[in-house]
Design a protein around this motif. Structure first.
Motif, PDB file in Angstrom:
ATOM      1  N   LYS A  21       0.834  -1.208   0.000  1.00  0.00           N
ATOM      2  CA  LYS A  21       0.000   0.000   0.000  1.00  0.00           C
ATOM      3  C   LYS A  21       0.868   1.258   0.000  1.00  0.00           C
ATOM      4  N   GLU A  22       1.947   1.228   0.762  1.00  0.00           N
ATOM      5  CA  GLU A  22       2.850   2.381   0.833  1.00  0.00           C
ATOM      6  C   GLU A  22       3.473   2.689  -0.528  1.00  0.00           C
ATOM      7  N   ILE A  23       3.971   1.657  -1.202  1.00  0.00           N
ATOM      8  CA  ILE A  23       4.614   1.869  -2.505  1.00  0.00           C
ATOM      9  C   ILE A  23       3.588   2.261  -3.556  1.00  0.00           C
ATOM     10  N   ARG A  24       2.387   1.674  -3.493  1.00  0.00           N
ATOM     11  CA  ARG A  24       1.365   2.033  -4.480  1.00  0.00           C
ATOM     12  C   ARG A  24       0.969   3.507  -4.356  1.00  0.00           C
ATOM     13  N   GLU A  25       0.771   3.968  -3.152  1.00  0.00           N
ATOM     14  CA  GLU A  25       0.384   5.367  -2.965  1.00  0.00           C
ATOM     15  C   GLU A  25       1.532   6.317  -3.307  1.00  0.00           C
ATOM     16  N   LYS A  26       2.766   5.854  -3.120  1.00  0.00           N
ATOM     17  CA  LYS A  26       3.921   6.666  -3.499  1.00  0.00           C
ATOM     18  C   LYS A  26       4.015   6.808  -5.014  1.00  0.00           C
ATOM     19  N   GLN A  27       3.688   5.729  -5.754  1.00  0.00           N
ATOM     20  CA  GLN A  27       3.712   5.763  -7.215  1.00  0.00           C
ATOM     21  C   GLN A  27       2.505   6.499  -7.787  1.00  0.00           C
ATOM     22  N   GLY A  28       1.418   6.557  -7.020  1.00  0.00           N
ATOM     23  CA  GLY A  28       0.230   7.268  -7.460  1.00  0.00           C
ATOM     24  C   GLY A  28      -0.921   6.330  -7.756  1.00  0.00           C
ATOM     25  N   VAL A  29      -2.066   6.574  -7.133  1.00  0.00           N
ATOM     26  CA  VAL A  29      -3.267   5.778  -7.348  1.00  0.00           C
ATOM     27  C   VAL A  29      -4.107   6.458  -8.431  1.00  0.00           C
ATOM     28  N   VAL A  30      -4.373   5.746  -9.507  1.00  0.00           N
ATOM     29  CA  VAL A  30      -5.124   6.286 -10.643  1.00  0.00           C
ATOM     30  C   VAL A  30      -6.502   5.645 -10.687  1.00  0.00           C
ATOM     31  N   CYS A  31      -7.533   6.466 -10.764  1.00  0.00           N
ATOM     32  CA  CYS A  31      -8.903   5.963 -10.854  1.00  0.00           C
ATOM     33  C   CYS A  31      -9.101   5.254 -12.193  1.00  0.00           C
ATOM     34  N   LYS A  32      -9.657   4.060 -12.172  1.00  0.00           N
ATOM     35  CA  LYS A  32      -9.847   3.293 -13.404  1.00  0.00           C
ATOM     36  C   LYS A  32     -11.003   3.828 -14.245  1.00  0.00           C
ATOM     37  N   LYS A  33     -11.834   4.664 -13.661  1.00  0.00           N
ATOM     38  CA  LYS A  33     -12.997   5.184 -14.389  1.00  0.00           C
ATOM     39  C   LYS A  33     -12.737   6.562 -15.000  1.00  0.00           C
ATOM     40  N   CYS A  34     -12.285   7.520 -14.186  1.00  0.00           N
ATOM     41  CA  CYS A  34     -12.084   8.889 -14.694  1.00  0.00           C
ATOM     42  C   CYS A  34     -10.612   9.255 -14.874  1.00  0.00           C
ATOM     43  N   GLN A  35      -9.672   8.328 -14.523  1.00  0.00           N
ATOM     44  CA  GLN A  35      -8.232   8.514 -14.708  1.00  0.00           C
ATOM     45  C   GLN A  35      -7.631   9.629 -13.856  1.00  0.00           C
ATOM     46  N   SER A  36      -8.343  10.090 -12.839  1.00  0.00           N
ATOM     47  CA  SER A  36      -7.765  11.092 -11.939  1.00  0.00           C
ATOM     48  C   SER A  36      -6.709  10.426 -11.056  1.00  0.00           C
ATOM     49  N   ASN A  38      -4.183  10.399  -7.644  1.00  0.00           N
ATOM     50  CA  ASN A  38      -3.953  10.849  -6.260  1.00  0.00           C
ATOM     51  C   ASN A  38      -5.060  11.777  -5.755  1.00  0.00           C
ATOM     52  N   ASP A  39      -6.279  11.438  -6.102  1.00  0.00           N
ATOM     53  CA  ASP A  39      -7.438  12.206  -5.633  1.00  0.00           C
ATOM     54  C   ASP A  39      -8.474  11.199  -5.107  1.00  0.00           C
ATOM     55  N   TYR A  40      -8.240  10.706  -3.899  1.00  0.00           N
ATOM     56  CA  TYR A  40      -9.035   9.586  -3.392  1.00  0.00           C
ATOM     57  C   TYR A  40      -9.132   9.638  -1.867  1.00  0.00           C
ATOM     58  N   TRP A  41     -10.073   8.856  -1.348  1.00  0.00           N
ATOM     59  CA  TRP A  41     -10.150   8.544   0.072  1.00  0.00           C
ATOM     60  C   TRP A  41      -9.814   7.065   0.255  1.00  0.00           C
ATOM     61  N   TYR A  49     -10.151   2.017  -2.147  1.00  0.00           N
ATOM     62  CA  TYR A  49      -9.931   3.406  -2.548  1.00  0.00           C
ATOM     63  C   TYR A  49     -11.220   3.935  -3.177  1.00  0.00           C
ATOM     64  N   GLU A  50     -11.614   5.153  -2.793  1.00  0.00           N
ATOM     65  CA  GLU A  50     -12.781   5.792  -3.391  1.00  0.00           C
ATOM     66  C   GLU A  50     -12.364   7.106  -4.035  1.00  0.00           C
ATOM     67  N   CYS A  51     -12.635   7.238  -5.317  1.00  0.00           N
ATOM     68  CA  CYS A  51     -12.273   8.444  -6.060  1.00  0.00           C
ATOM     69  C   CYS A  51     -13.122   9.619  -5.586  1.00  0.00           C
ATOM     70  N   LYS A  52     -12.475  10.754  -5.347  1.00  0.00           N
ATOM     71  CA  LYS A  52     -13.190  11.948  -4.882  1.00  0.00           C
ATOM     72  C   LYS A  52     -14.029  12.580  -5.992  1.00  0.00           C
ATOM     73  N   LYS A  53     -13.648  12.349  -7.243  1.00  0.00           N
ATOM     74  CA  LYS A  53     -14.337  12.992  -8.357  1.00  0.00           C
ATOM     75  C   LYS A  53     -15.573  12.220  -8.807  1.00  0.00           C
TER      76      LYS A  53
END
Length: 315
Positions: A21-36, A38-41, A49-53
């Motif tokens: 989880k640490e390495i994934r968040e460091k590399q950046g979590v990308v939403c599979k639906k809207c492609q945003s 590092n914008d998540y809860w 992970y829940e996309c904020k957008k």
């Protein structure tokens, strides 16, 4: 990383999951639906992970090499360690024994997913400077068909077109280093290997060779190769090309690093695997190149493989 150190750092499933989880968040979590990015809860209670957008939810494994896998994180981490801690590789059967898992198929699939993301990681980089290019033929498993009417078995072809041989294009970049010779007391130049790429070529046509080299090599690279018929047209994009008549030269002297890579990779594959099917040869070459290109990284190779696993999906 030694085996004792590995189990001290990752003794249980929770530690492996937290590191992933640490390495994934460091590399950046990308939403599979809207492609945003590092914008998540992070929903701790549901481990999603829940996309904020857009509100799309993803699991920790979703979008990584571990996607759709029911194997524990610790299994993956042990596989990462064993596949990077030694120069040689492991068979899936040996990995199954070490993990103590009941089923062979899922362990085999896990190792091939890892090899696939190894190749995807290396595909991000191109070879620069002077590069040696050579073509090699690897023995692969082939099931001969029988004629439906006569019952006669398909004949084995000889040479380049043999059904039991798979063609591989080997590209090795090198750099020139100056050293001081003690006897002559003067500086002389010698070459050292830098990076390596090995790609399976199915047909060996000019178009396929050209596409493979242009994808793997930088536009300003210089090339050293033998005088194969397809090479002059395949390398026409590059300005500095040296083609050698191998009947007058030894491959170990003219193309030393590509020749050594071919020999070493063949020996490693033969030492571990009894037979390899042609569709999976590229995966084994990916593993060899990934470790070769990071031969001076030491313990960091383990972390680099986790980065590759969180950055790429296997399909």
């Amino acid at each position: 990383m030694k085996l004792v150190e590995f189990f001290n750092n990752y003794p249980n499933e929770l530690d492996c999951k937290l590191k992933f989880k640490e390495i994934r968040e460091k590399q950046g979590v990308v939403c599979k639906k809207c492609q945003s990015k590092n914008d998540y809860w992070w929903l701790k209670s549901k481990e999603l992970y829940e996309c904020k957008k857009c509100g799309f939810r993803m699991s920790l494994k979703s979008g990584t090499a571990l996607e759709n896998s029911k194997l524990p994180y610790q299994y993956w981490f042990i596989a990462f360690h064993l596949m990077t801690s030694t120069k040689k590789t492991l068979s899936a059967l040996e990995m199954q024994r070490q993990l103590g898992h009941e089923y062979y198929e899922c362990i085999w699939a896990m190792m091939h997913k890892i090899r696939l993301v190894m190749g995807k990681r290396d595909d991000l980089y191109t070879l620069r400077d002077e590069s040696e290019i050579d073509e090699a033929y690897y023995s692969t498993k082939y099931i001969f068909d029988k004629d439906e009417f006569t019952g006669q078995q398909e004949k084995l072809k000889r040479g380049k077109g043999s059904q039991k041989k798979t063609s591989v294009l080997v590209m090795a970049s090198q750099k020139t280093v100056k050293r001081k010779e003690l006897k002559k007391n003067q500086n002389s130049n010698y070459t050292m290997p830098k990076f390596l790429k090995m790609k399976v070529v199915e047909n060996g046509t000019i178009q396929e060779l050209q596409a493979t080299t242009e994808k793997a090599l930088d536009d300003k690279s210089s090339i050293k190769a033998d005088k194969a018929k397809a090479y002059p047209k395949s390398f026409r994009k590059y300005e500095n090309v040296e083609l050698y008549d191998m009947s007058k030269h030894e491959s170990g002297k003219v193309l030393p690093w590509s020749s050594k890579a071919i020999t070493n990779s063949k020996n490693l594959i033969k030492a571990v695997h009894h037979a390899i099917e042609a569709p999976y040869l590229q995966n084994y070459l990916n593993e060899f190149c990934f470790k070769y290109n990071r031969r001076y990284f030491g313990e960091k190779v383990f972390d680099r493989l986790i980065v590759a696993a969180v950055s790429f999906v296997w399909y």
